[in-house]
Enzyme design. Structure first.
Site, short mmCIF file in Angstrom:
data_model
loop_
_atom_site.label_atom_id
_atom_site.label_comp_id
_atom_site.label_asym_id
_atom_site.label_seq_id
_atom_site.Cartn_x
_atom_site.Cartn_y
_atom_site.Cartn_z
N LYS A 209 0.80 -1.23 0.08
CA LYS A 209 -0.07 0.03 0.15
C LYS A 209 0.92 1.27 -0.18
O LYS A 209 1.95 1.31 0.72
CB LYS A 209 -0.99 0.05 1.29
CG LYS A 209 -1.98 0.89 1.13
CD LYS A 209 -3.02 0.85 2.45
CE LYS A 209 -3.86 2.04 2.58
NZ LYS A 209 -4.78 1.66 3.56
N SER B 110 -9.36 2.28 3.06
CA SER B 110 -8.46 2.93 2.27
C SER B 110 -7.60 1.72 1.39
O SER B 110 -6.88 2.47 0.68
CB SER B 110 -7.83 3.93 3.00
OG SER B 110 -7.21 3.14 3.77
N SER C 259 -10.06 -0.06 7.14
CA SER C 259 -9.47 0.11 5.74
C SER C 259 -8.63 -1.16 5.22
O SER C 259 -8.39 -1.22 4.07
CB SER C 259 -8.57 1.09 5.94
OG SER C 259 -9.23 2.35 5.90
#
Length: 567
Positions: free
Chosen positions: A114, A193, A217
């Site tokens: 990420k 996210s 997330s």
């Protein structure tokens, strides 16, 4: 004469070595054959192919890079593709293919990271355009701890995945890269996210990846995309080197297509780290590895799970919580404003999954007294927003570029402040009528006990007391409050900000949770179900998830398209 014999021997030896190398080198494979073998491949299957000399690491990495080149323009899952680095790492591993001692648990496994997780020499965009300003990029001086551990285990990092600015959204639009679409239907949101990681993994652009989770997330995006999402006990896995949104709530864990792959990755990521004080002493409390030992087909038989009433009733718990200085009236108003009702389609999908779980030998307790509204009110007072800037400054001090090692230095260097959400200046979280919340240090704040430590202690006590009183092995609930949303349409009369969940209370507690594929909606989009349990009982949760996965086999891969309605 002797010299000639030595030359003949040398030639013969070289010929034998060359013949062995040719024999050991996997033959060229057709694209169709590789598609058949590698689509939905698991870590054990892939390493089996390597052991059989069916594929080289380079061949596998190239297969994934070709898929990224083909589909990433539509789904926008991967913000930065590290093709040259990935190929170089693959070549190194191919060179050591015969040295079994060098083969870690993820040897030759292509993964994604990420974009808020530091990779040495790469820009940590954190989804924000401010970190990619030419000449002022946030270039990581070294790897985040989890990245270093994944590399050491042999994983091949092929890219940084897209995410919303600062990980501060339930959908996946970033100012640094744009929008990520859901792999099952690009018009729909993959959630945020960690939406970039879930779309990459479920699309077979990587075998697995890491997500981060401050309020939902990892788990909410996994739920939208038919994946396994693991929120470890806070302290089991280091968050050092991850750009924080709220360091008191942040966590990181694996996102994978199977529970076995998630268990392998969690075993690699876990461990104490002097850069993350919360991990101190975790080795003595953590479940003994490897985590694969907890994966048993009958793990659900005889187990008891409770369904939190406040989740089913859509009672809100404000993100970051409400400070003690704010009146109960104002706190109740904030909670009501952030409440998200449980969509009837999600309720129906959840109840269907409950019946499946009962058929597998588990007991599911649904009762209005089980973690009711009073629990949510305690949770709402676990307040962390006054300390977010401290986390940002600590991250930049260790993992920021030479130009700025604090929020103040960033503003001095660029003439503009960092994002409001990571320096604590959002009015929605810092202004409550006449009450203004200023940033301070948790360690020296006289209000820290009433704002954070006290409410969190009471919340955890209520959570654990309910488990003990009702003889529960864990909790069970929908991972999100609604199906993935169609982002070609308005949501609540404005641009979509969802989907949304009611799971941020897990971050406040820091207890483990795992999302499984609970089924599919009539629309063909996935439904995700979440288990949570006692601190450092991560292995038990993985066992429940595995038994569910193997009994139901709900997951099926998406059918990707090369042209989309949204770009």
């Amino acid at each position: 004469m002797l010299k000639c014999r030595f030359q003949q021997l040398a030639i013969g030896l070289c010929t034998a070595i060359l013949a062995f190398a040719i024999e050991a080198k996997p033959p060229a494979r057709t694209s169709a054959a590789m598609d058949k073998d590698l689509m939905e491949v698991t870590v054990p299957q892939l390493q089996g192919y390597y052991a059989q000399h069916k594929y080289t690491v380079t061949q596998v990495v190239d297969w994934y890079l070709r898929r990224i080149a083909r589909y990433n323009g539509i789904y926008r899952a991967i913000e930065q593709v590290f093709d040259a680095d990935a190929r170089a790492a693959a070549a190194r591993e191919d060179a050591e293919a015969g040295v079994a001692a060098k083969h870690g648990p993820l040897w030759g496994v292509p993964i994604v990271i990420k974009a808020n997780t530091s990779i040495a020499g790469k820009v940590t965009t954190d989804g924000w355009e401010g970190y990619i300003v030419p000449g002022h990029e946030l270039v990581a001086p070294r790897d985040a701890t989890v990245v270093a551990r994944l590399r050491a285990a042999g994983a091949i990092i092929i890219g940084h995945t897209n995410m919303p600015d600062f990980a501060n959204a339930d959908t996946n639009r970033s100012s640094s890269f744009g929008r990520t679409g859901n792999a099952y239907d690009v018009r729909f949101s993959p959630g945020g996210s960690s939406g970039g990681t879930v779309t990459a993994v479920t699309s077979n652009l990587a075998v697995l990846g890491n997500g981060t989770d401050t309020g939902n997330s990892i788990r909410m995006p996994a739920a939208t995309s038919g994946l396994i999402g693991v929120f470890p006990t806070r302290g089991l896995v280091s968050i050092a080197g991850i750009a924080p949104l709220d360091w008191l709530l942040d966590n990181t864990g694996p996102i994978a297509r199977t529970v076995s792959d998630a268990a392998i990755a969690l075993g690699v990521m876990a461990g104490e780290d002097p850069l993350d004080p919360v991990t101190k002493g975790s080795a003595d409390k953590a479940p003994r590895g490897p985590y694969l030992q907890y994966l048993k087909l009958d793990a659900l038989k005889g187990k008891r799970f409770g369904v939190p009433a406040f989740v089913l009733n859509g009672i809100g718990i404000p993100f970051h919580g409400t400070p003690a200085a704010v009146s109960d009236v104002a706190a109740t108003k904030q909670a009501a404003e952030q409440a998200v009702a449980l969509d009837p389609r999600t309720r129906a999908a959840f109840m269907k999954a409950v019946e499946e779980l009962r058929a597998l030998g588990a007991t599911v307790v649904i009762d209005e007294s089980l973690l009711p509204e009073s629990f949510a009110r305690i949770a709402a007072r676990v307040s962390t927003y006054a300390y977010v800037r401290e986390g940002t400054d600590s991250f930049l001090e260790e993992f920021g570029p030479a130009q700025y090692h604090s929020a103040a230095e960033y503003e001095k260097a660029l003439g503009a402040p960092l994002g409001a959400s990571i320096i604590g200046t959002e009015s929605s979280n810092s202004e409550f009528g006449d009450v203004k919340i200023n940033q301070r240090s948790l360690e020296t704040d006289p209000d820290a006990e009433s704002n954070y430590f006290g409410p969190r202690k009471r919340m955890l006590a209520a959570y654990l007391e309910t488990l003990e009183r009702l003889h529960l092995d864990g909790y069970l609930y929908p991972a999100i409050q609604m199906p993935p949303v169609d982002e070609t349409l308005a949501q609540d009369g404005k641009l979509s900000e969802g989907p949304h969940s009611a799971t941020s209370w897990i971050n406040m507690l820091g207890v483990p949770a795992v999302v499984v594929v609970g089924g599919f909606y009539d629309s063909g989009l996935p439904f995700g179900m979440e288990f949570s349990g006692r601190p450092f009982k991560d292995g038990d949760l993985l066992g429940y998830a595995y038994a569910w996965e193997q009994a139901t086999h709900h997951r099926h891969p998406p059918v990707l398209v090369e042209q989309g309605l949204l770009h």
